[in-house]
Design an enzyme around this catalytic site. Structure first.
Site, PDB file in Angstrom:
ATOM      1  N   TYR A  41      -5.676  -3.978  -3.121  1.00 37.31           N
ATOM      2  CA  TYR A  41      -6.299  -4.681  -4.238  1.00 37.31           C
ATOM      3  C   TYR A  41      -7.812  -4.526  -4.112  1.00 37.31           C
ATOM      4  O   TYR A  41      -8.296  -3.507  -3.639  1.00 37.31           O
ATOM      5  CB  TYR A  41      -5.811  -6.143  -4.267  1.00 37.31           C
ATOM      6  CG  TYR A  41      -5.995  -6.791  -5.619  1.00 37.31           C
ATOM      7  CD1 TYR A  41      -5.427  -6.205  -6.762  1.00 37.31           C
ATOM      8  CD2 TYR A  41      -6.739  -7.949  -5.769  1.00 37.31           C
ATOM      9  CE1 TYR A  41      -5.599  -6.773  -8.017  1.00 37.31           C
ATOM     10  CE2 TYR A  41      -6.914  -8.530  -7.024  1.00 37.31           C
ATOM     11  CZ  TYR A  41      -6.351  -7.932  -8.145  1.00 37.31           C
ATOM     12  OH  TYR A  41      -6.541  -8.481  -9.375  1.00 37.31           O
ATOM     13  N   LYS A  96      22.088  -0.927 -15.384  1.00 40.12           N
ATOM     14  CA  LYS A  96      21.628   0.432 -15.689  1.00 40.12           C
ATOM     15  C   LYS A  96      20.484   0.816 -14.750  1.00 40.12           C
ATOM     16  O   LYS A  96      20.420   1.950 -14.251  1.00 40.12           O
ATOM     17  CB  LYS A  96      21.155   0.469 -17.145  1.00 40.12           C
ATOM     18  CG  LYS A  96      20.917   1.859 -17.681  1.00 40.12           C
ATOM     19  CD  LYS A  96      22.233   2.594 -17.844  1.00 40.12           C
ATOM     20  CE  LYS A  96      22.047   3.940 -18.454  1.00 40.12           C
ATOM     21  NZ  LYS A  96      22.771   4.133 -19.678  1.00 40.12           N
TER      22      LYS A  96
END
Length: 751
Positions: A41, A96
């Site tokens: 970060y 999926k």
């Protein structure tokens, strides 16, 4: 092939445990120190941000975009369930996403959009474009799905693919290529009848026309009959594109003399009379789910010459979308594709068709319990063929490169294929193969601890999964009460509950046990107590007398106690060559550690026997054994008398003349790490070891539990090897699924 039965309770438990849903996000970089966080970060992250702003292509280098697909739906056409809404579709979209990961190592996340407004849907997806490398649309009703896909293809610069349309079309095309080859017909000559003018049906016909089928030879039908030129009732622009000049008006009329029938409609839409009227060697793809337009049995009754495919896994030739979408996206992502075009879909179909024509690998034949070879009952590869991952994506990638869809073409295709071979987790196919073998064996499995709810759930799952007959040792009323509490009261009628009070064999068991133990200080009273009151002994006696084919126990008592009890019935001590082998599954690798159960401090002869038993287990699980005798020293340094036996054990195997690879002594890193191994060119191992034979039972226990707790490894075992009966001992912390896995191993007689 027996059908698996899934109950509502099991399905809900599967989605609830161990945590709600089917996947989680994990970091791929270290996140422990302040420096790690500063790089992940602020301030370090600013550097790649500026690089991407200056050159957007570098997003594929510095972010996960290049291996991230969104599975997006609004839930207007969920499976065969209709409009369940966005939230109702989430379990399907999560499913999926995990299929993408399981079959092609594509990271995927599900997004459910709460709108039926086409413009709002298109805007939402388009605005998310920078995040993803591809978009998989799912379960959106027609005709909106056509409009949405077309607009997104035009407005986005990444692949957009509606799987309900094109996934089915690609697999259907692959199967049809092979069916026509077998029947000696050409795609440009055959008459094709399609029933079901929805998303999948229209996509199937469009792809077949792109592959050479003639427009005038293709008749599309819907619930109102043939779609002919001039028809106005129930029409839309997509159907109109496939209208032909014909006098045919009904499906029945269209089927007369047809070479091919494609069904994406409803159960029972096709009659035996219709099939009877088709041309010679007819091809019938009855793809309605869950029940086909006509069953293969019904069709073959009137036309033995028919080649038939369905959407069902319990019939040959399953048209299964999982053969397509994971590999299409894998190939598209790896060339940073702008789109998945027709040429890429056609390349996928041809690659699948070609794969089905080749010899089937042994592990696939083993997994399906039968030899598969190209022919009428095998025109489409099976979803668990390990070659799919390295054969289909390169074909898709080449087609994308040849048609200008690739942003970053692959230079070294050979290296690409090799990278695909190594990127998939082999453990999944190993476990799949074992499950299929167990299903073929149909073993009567004895579950010794019928008073434990986990054991009862495992027993019910064993039977309902079509693996064989579950025999539960316990009291009928107790079993019934516990199944009732678990929400499975109906299962008590399915499984067989056995105990000393209801068996007719107790006297036989007692005679057998008395003859074994009478010189070991056991009198008739002791024998009665063991046979009639100790469920572990009773279960082992059942197995020894052929009243079951395998035994699972250990969920309620420590393994040392269980082994002591089994030893009353079987020769299962360290003097008899019994060995415990634990399988560790972690990050796509499978490692066996031995001995984890029997030998406290084995000598070199014992170690050699342990290696032999472990090699047999590895071979039974479809692996080529490579044994390392591990210690804290490598080939004599540092010198230690406690490591000497590890160096002597290979010499014992030399004398026994075994056929598998082995070497030692060595540290674990030299055993498992190819780079560390390269420092010892004289080593007999041709690659990293997959069996670690350790110096003592305590070091085995420490190793397994450390891997389990710190690394999150999946533990299977200890697998009991080297005794006459197929017995597996679970750990006391086993889940119902762990117990089921052990039952599967017992059914396959692993060990």
């Amino acid at each position: 092939m027996s059908k698996t039965r899934v109950t509502a309770e099991e399905a809900l438990a599967f989605h609830l445990e161990p945590t709600p849903g089917k996947f989680e996000i994990t970091a791929t970089v270290p996140m422990t120190t302040q420096r790690d966080l500063s790089l992940a970060y602020s301030p370090g992250v600013a550097v790649p941000c500026e690089a991407i702003a200056a050159n957007p292509e570098t997003a594929y280098d510095y972010t996960n975009k290049g291996n991230l697909v969104a599975v997006i739906s609004n839930g207007t056409a969920v499976l065969g369930l209709g409009n369940l809404g966005a939230l109702g579709s989430k379990p399907v979209m999560e499913g999926k996403a995990v299929l993408f990961k399981r079959f092609a190592d594509v990271n995927s996340i599900d997004i459910e959009l709460d709108t039926e407004d086409t413009d709002a849907f298109v805007d939402a997806v388009r605005l998310m474009g920078p995040t993803f490398g591809g978009i998989n649309l799912e379960d959106i009703k027609a005709p909106e799905c056509f409009i949405i896909e077309q607009r997104l293809k035009e407005e986005m610069d990444i692949p957009v693919f509606h799987d309900d349309q094109h996934g089915t079309a690609v697999i259907c095309a692959a199967g049809l290529l092979n069916a026509l080859q077998l029947s000696g017909k050409k795609i440009e000559d055959v008459r094709i009848v399609l029933n079901g003018a929805g998303a999948a049906g229209i996509a199937c016909l469009e792809l077949l026309k792109a592959m050479g089928a003639r427009h005038q030879n293709c008749i599309m039908c819907d619930t109102k009959g043939v779609i002919y030129q001039g028809r106005t009732e129930g029409m839309n622009q997509w159907k109109s594109g496939h209208a032909v000049a014909t006098d045919l008006r009904t499906l029945e009329e269209a089927m007369q003399g047809a070479d091919v029938f494609l069904g994406v409609s409803v159960k029972g839409a096709v009659t035996q009379a219709m099939v009877q009227s088709m041309a010679e060697n007819p091809v019938i793809f009855a793809m309605a789910n869950p029940d086909p337009e006509i069953t293969p049995e019904e069709a073959h009754e009137v036309r033995p010459d028919a080649i038939i495919a369905t959407g069902r896994s319990d019939y040959p030739n399953q048209v299964n979308n999982v053969l397509g979408f994971p590999y299409l996206f894998r190939g598209a992502l790896d060339i940073h594709a702008r789109a998945i075009n027709d040429e890429m879909k056609i390349a996928c179909a041809h690659a699948l068709a070609n794969l089905a024509r080749e010899d089937v690998p042994d592990e696939v034949a083993l997994a399906y319990g039968k030899n598969l070879s190209f022919g009428r009952d095998y025109i489409i590869p099976t979803p668990f063929d390990p070659r799919l991952i390295h054969r289909i994506p390169p074909a898709v990638a080449k087609a994308g490169m040849n048609t200008g869809a690739a942003r970053r073409p692959i230079i070294d295709m050979e290296a690409y294929e090799l990278s695909l071979k190594t990127r998939m987790d082999p453990t999944a196919s190993i476990l799949r193969g074992i499950n299929a073998r167990a299903r073929a064996n149909q073993a009567r499995m004895i579950f010794a601890e019928g008073d434990d709810p986990r054991v009862l759930r495992a027993a019910v799952m064993y039977q309902r999964s079509g693996l064989g007959k579950a025999l539960v040792v316990g009291r009928h009323e107790d079993v019934k009460a516990k199944l009732d509490k678990a929400g499975m009261v109906d299962a008590v009628r399915e499984i067989e509950v056995v105990n000393a009070a209801n068996t007719t064999h107790l006297d036989t068991y007692k005679d057998f046990l008395y003859n074994r133990l009478k010189r070991g200080g056991f009198d008739a009273q002791d024998i009665h107590r063991l046979a009639a009151r100790d469920r572990h002994v009773f279960s082992a006696l059942m197995l020894a007398h052929g009243h079951g084919d395998g035994l699972v126990t250990g969920a309620t008592r420590k393994s040392a106690h269980i082994l002591d009890r089994i030893n009353h019935v079987y020769d299962a001590s360290k003097y008899d060559g019994a060995v415990g082998i634990t399988a560790l599954l972690h990050k796509g690798r499978i490692i066996f550690i031995a001995d984890t159960l029997v030998h406290e401090w084995p000598d070199e002869e014992d170690l050699a026997t342990i290696a032999e038993r472990a090699a047999t287990v590895a071979q039974n699980m479809g692996l080529e054994p490579r044994v390392a005798f591990v210690s804290f020293s490598t080939f004599g340094y540092p010198v230690s008398e406690r490591a000497e036996k590890m160096a002597r054990a290979p010499a014992v195997l030399d004398a026994r003349g075994v056929s598998f690879e082995y070497e030692g002594e060595m540290t674990v890193d030299v055993a498992l790490n190819a780079k560390a191994q390269s420092a010892y060119p004289f080593s007999r191992l041709t690659g990293p070891a997959n069996i670690l034979v350790v110096p003592a039972r305590h070091s085995a226990s420490i190793s397994v539990k450390l891997m389990q707790e710190m690394a999150g490894a999946t533990v299977i075992g200890p697998i009991l090897a080297g005794i006459d009966g197929s017995i597996q001992i679970c750990s006391t912390v086993s889940t119902a699924n762990d117990i089921l896995n052990m039952a599967v191993l017992a059914a396959c007689k692993v060990g």
